[in-house]
Motif scaffolding. Sequence first.
Motif, PDB file in Angstrom:
ATOM      1  N   ASP A   1       8.335  -0.883  12.823  1.00 18.70           N
ATOM      2  CA  ASP A   1       7.894  -1.141  11.448  1.00 18.70           C
ATOM      3  C   ASP A   1       8.954  -0.686  10.456  1.00 18.70           C
ATOM      4  O   ASP A   1       9.187  -1.332   9.438  1.00 18.70           O
ATOM      5  CB  ASP A   1       6.579  -0.422  11.148  1.00 18.70           C
ATOM      6  N   ILE A   2       9.595   0.433  10.748  1.00 17.89           N
ATOM      7  CA  ILE A   2      10.666   0.933   9.882  1.00 17.89           C
ATOM      8  C   ILE A   2      11.897   0.050  10.015  1.00 17.89           C
ATOM      9  O   ILE A   2      12.539  -0.299   9.027  1.00 17.89           O
ATOM     10  CB  ILE A   2      10.995   2.401  10.213  1.00 17.89           C
ATOM     11  N   LEU A   3      12.203  -0.341  11.251  1.00 16.12           N
ATOM     12  CA  LEU A   3      13.371  -1.183  11.495  1.00 16.12           C
ATOM     13  C   LEU A   3      13.264  -2.520  10.766  1.00 16.12           C
ATOM     14  O   LEU A   3      14.230  -2.997  10.173  1.00 16.12           O
ATOM     15  CB  LEU A   3      13.555  -1.407  13.001  1.00 16.12           C
ATOM     16  N   THR A   4      12.076  -3.114  10.772  1.00 21.57           N
ATOM     17  CA  THR A   4      11.876  -4.415  10.125  1.00 21.57           C
ATOM     18  C   THR A   4      11.539  -4.284   8.645  1.00 21.57           C
ATOM     19  O   THR A   4      11.265  -5.274   7.984  1.00 21.57           O
ATOM     20  CB  THR A   4      10.746  -5.196  10.823  1.00 21.57           C
ATOM     21  N   LYS A   5      11.519  -3.054   8.141  1.00 20.95           N
ATOM     22  CA  LYS A   5      11.260  -2.741   6.731  1.00 20.95           C
ATOM     23  C   LYS A   5       9.849  -3.121   6.287  1.00 20.95           C
ATOM     24  O   LYS A   5       9.607  -3.375   5.120  1.00 20.95           O
ATOM     25  CB  LYS A   5      12.321  -3.382   5.839  1.00 20.95           C
ATOM     26  N   THR A   6       8.916  -3.135   7.238  1.00 17.29           N
ATOM     27  CA  THR A   6       7.511  -3.310   6.899  1.00 17.29           C
ATOM     28  C   THR A   6       6.964  -2.001   6.349  1.00 17.29           C
ATOM     29  O   THR A   6       6.050  -1.996   5.541  1.00 17.29           O
ATOM     30  CB  THR A   6       6.714  -3.721   8.160  1.00 17.29           C
ATOM     31  N   VAL A   7       7.533  -0.880   6.799  1.00 22.68           N
ATOM     32  CA  VAL A   7       7.139   0.451   6.349  1.00 22.68           C
ATOM     33  C   VAL A   7       8.389   1.197   5.883  1.00 22.68           C
ATOM     34  O   VAL A   7       9.415   1.137   6.542  1.00 22.68           O
ATOM     35  CB  VAL A   7       6.457   1.240   7.500  1.00 22.68           C
ATOM     36  N   ARG A   8       8.255   1.872   4.737  1.00 20.74           N
ATOM     37  CA  ARG A   8       9.334   2.737   4.249  1.00 20.74           C
ATOM     38  C   ARG A   8       8.802   4.145   4.106  1.00 20.74           C
ATOM     39  O   ARG A   8       7.695   4.336   3.595  1.00 20.74           O
ATOM     40  CB  ARG A   8       9.861   2.254   2.902  1.00 20.74           C
ATOM     41  N   LEU A   9       9.561   5.117   4.533  1.00 20.08           N
ATOM     42  CA  LEU A   9       9.193   6.520   4.413  1.00 20.08           C
ATOM     43  C   LEU A   9      10.186   7.211   3.497  1.00 20.08           C
ATOM     44  O   LEU A   9      11.388   7.010   3.610  1.00 20.08           O
ATOM     45  CB  LEU A   9       9.240   7.233   5.776  1.00 20.08           C
ATOM     46  N   THR A  10       9.660   8.023   2.592  1.00 15.54           N
ATOM     47  CA  THR A  10      10.514   8.862   1.758  1.00 15.54           C
ATOM     48  C   THR A  10       9.893  10.243   1.703  1.00 15.54           C
ATOM     49  O   THR A  10       8.664  10.392   1.787  1.00 15.54           O
ATOM     50  CB  THR A  10      10.659   8.311   0.329  1.00 15.54           C
ATOM     51  N   LEU A  11      10.711  11.256   1.579  1.00 14.13           N
ATOM     52  CA  LEU A  11      10.211  12.611   1.456  1.00 14.13           C
ATOM     53  C   LEU A  11       9.550  12.789   0.096  1.00 14.13           C
ATOM     54  O   LEU A  11      10.092  12.365  -0.923  1.00 14.13           O
ATOM     55  CB  LEU A  11      11.332  13.634   1.627  1.00 14.13           C
ATOM     56  N   ALA A  12       8.372  13.406   0.092  1.00 16.25           N
ATOM     57  CA  ALA A  12       7.659  13.661  -1.155  1.00 16.25           C
ATOM     58  C   ALA A  12       8.172  14.954  -1.772  1.00 16.25           C
ATOM     59  O   ALA A  12       8.630  15.846  -1.075  1.00 16.25           O
ATOM     60  CB  ALA A  12       6.158  13.758  -0.898  1.00 16.25           C
TER      61      ALA A  12
ATOM     62  N   ILE B   1       0.852  -1.184   0.000  1.00 19.99           N
ATOM     63  CA  ILE B   1       0.000   0.000   0.000  1.00 19.99           C
ATOM     64  C   ILE B   1       0.893   1.241   0.000  1.00 19.99           C
ATOM     65  O   ILE B   1       1.814   1.344   0.801  1.00 19.99           O
ATOM     66  CB  ILE B   1      -0.920   0.006   1.228  1.00 19.99           C
ATOM     67  N   THR B   2       0.597   2.175  -0.892  1.00 20.00           N
ATOM     68  CA  THR B   2       1.332   3.435  -0.975  1.00 20.00           C
ATOM     69  C   THR B   2       0.378   4.576  -0.634  1.00 20.00           C
ATOM     70  O   THR B   2      -0.725   4.644  -1.179  1.00 20.00           O
ATOM     71  CB  THR B   2       1.898   3.636  -2.387  1.00 20.00           C
ATOM     72  N   LYS B   3       0.819   5.458   0.274  1.00 18.32           N
ATOM     73  CA  LYS B   3       0.007   6.593   0.693  1.00 18.32           C
ATOM     74  C   LYS B   3       0.881   7.833   0.758  1.00 18.32           C
ATOM     75  O   LYS B   3       2.090   7.737   0.940  1.00 18.32           O
ATOM     76  CB  LYS B   3      -0.594   6.356   2.078  1.00 18.32           C
ATOM     77  N   ASN B   4       0.250   8.986   0.638  1.00 17.77           N
ATOM     78  CA  ASN B   4       0.931  10.262   0.815  1.00 17.77           C
ATOM     79  C   ASN B   4       0.360  10.933   2.044  1.00 17.77           C
ATOM     80  O   ASN B   4      -0.839  10.826   2.319  1.00 17.77           O
ATOM     81  CB  ASN B   4       0.729  11.167  -0.404  1.00 17.77           C
ATOM     82  N   GLY B   5       1.212  11.613   2.798  1.00 19.42           N
ATOM     83  CA  GLY B   5       0.723  12.274   3.999  1.00 19.42           C
ATOM     84  C   GLY B   5       1.764  13.170   4.627  1.00 19.42           C
ATOM     85  O   GLY B   5       2.796  13.481   4.023  1.00 19.42           O
ATOM     86  N   VAL B   6       1.470  13.560   5.869  1.00 22.22           N
ATOM     87  CA  VAL B   6       2.340  14.437   6.640  1.00 22.22           C
ATOM     88  C   VAL B   6       2.469  13.856   8.043  1.00 22.22           C
ATOM     89  O   VAL B   6       1.464  13.472   8.652  1.00 22.22           O
ATOM     90  CB  VAL B   6       1.746  15.863   6.725  1.00 22.22           C
ATOM     91  N   ILE B   7       3.688  13.779   8.550  1.00 24.32           N
ATOM     92  CA  ILE B   7       3.895  13.314   9.921  1.00 24.32           C
ATOM     93  C   ILE B   7       3.411  14.417  10.857  1.00 24.32           C
ATOM     94  O   ILE B   7       3.869  15.554  10.780  1.00 24.32           O
ATOM     95  CB  ILE B   7       5.370  12.992  10.193  1.00 24.32           C
ATOM     96  N   THR B   8       2.447  14.076  11.730  1.00 22.86           N
ATOM     97  CA  THR B   8       1.873  15.092  12.613  1.00 22.86           C
ATOM     98  C   THR B   8       2.385  14.999  14.039  1.00 22.86           C
ATOM     99  O   THR B   8       2.552  16.028  14.691  1.00 22.86           O
ATOM    100  CB  THR B   8       0.338  15.000  12.631  1.00 22.86           C
ATOM    101  N   HIS B   9       2.602  13.796  14.535  1.00 25.76           N
ATOM    102  CA  HIS B   9       3.053  13.612  15.919  1.00 25.76           C
ATOM    103  C   HIS B   9       4.041  12.459  15.996  1.00 25.76           C
ATOM    104  O   HIS B   9       3.945  11.506  15.230  1.00 25.76           O
ATOM    105  CB  HIS B   9       1.873  13.287  16.844  1.00 25.76           C
ATOM    106  N   ALA B  10       4.950  12.566  16.939  1.00 22.71           N
ATOM    107  CA  ALA B  10       5.891  11.474  17.223  1.00 22.71           C
ATOM    108  C   ALA B  10       5.864  11.219  18.723  1.00 22.71           C
ATOM    109  O   ALA B  10       6.154  12.113  19.511  1.00 22.71           O
ATOM    110  CB  ALA B  10       7.294  11.839  16.762  1.00 22.71           C
ATOM    111  N   TYR B  11       5.454  10.034  19.085  1.00 13.59           N
ATOM    112  CA  TYR B  11       5.385   9.622  20.483  1.00 13.59           C
ATOM    113  C   TYR B  11       6.501   8.615  20.755  1.00 13.59           C
ATOM    114  O   TYR B  11       7.163   8.157  19.825  1.00 13.59           O
ATOM    115  CB  TYR B  11       4.013   9.016  20.776  1.00 13.59           C
ATOM    116  N   PRO B  12       6.725   8.237  22.005  1.00 16.86           N
ATOM    117  CA  PRO B  12       7.822   7.306  22.298  1.00 16.86           C
ATOM    118  C   PRO B  12       7.748   5.964  21.572  1.00 16.86           C
ATOM    119  O   PRO B  12       8.773   5.412  21.202  1.00 16.86           O
ATOM    120  CB  PRO B  12       7.717   7.101  23.806  1.00 16.86           C
ATOM    121  N   GLY B  13       6.547   5.463  21.301  1.00 14.46           N
ATOM    122  CA  GLY B  13       6.437   4.155  20.658  1.00 14.46           C
ATOM    123  C   GLY B  13       5.924   4.172  19.239  1.00 14.46           C
ATOM    124  O   GLY B  13       6.148   3.232  18.479  1.00 14.46           O
TER     125      GLY B  13
END
Length: 80
Positions: free
Chosen positions: A68-79, A34-46
């Motif tokens: 999720d990022i560590l296990t490469k289930t999710v990848r983030l790139t700057l749009a 699944i590919t989505k576009n968005g904006v990071i709004t909050h960062a919490y400890p977990g």
Amino acid sequence: MTGKTQLDIIRENVEKQIGAKIKIVSKRGKRQIITKNGVITHAYPGVFVVKVYENNNRESYASYSYSDILTKTVRLTLAN
């Protein structure tokens, strides 16, 4: 010696990108990506929260864990 773990480094990098437009690619099964576009709004400890823009101009929110990022289930790139 700082003793930072990989998760600490990932968390710091995500926190630096709060407010930035990103592209999220997530694996949701054996062959479903699944590919989505968005904006990071909050960062919490977990977890971190992303405001996702749907195709029909609806807004929704999705949360992801740093592991999720560590296990490469999710990848983030700057749009662009």
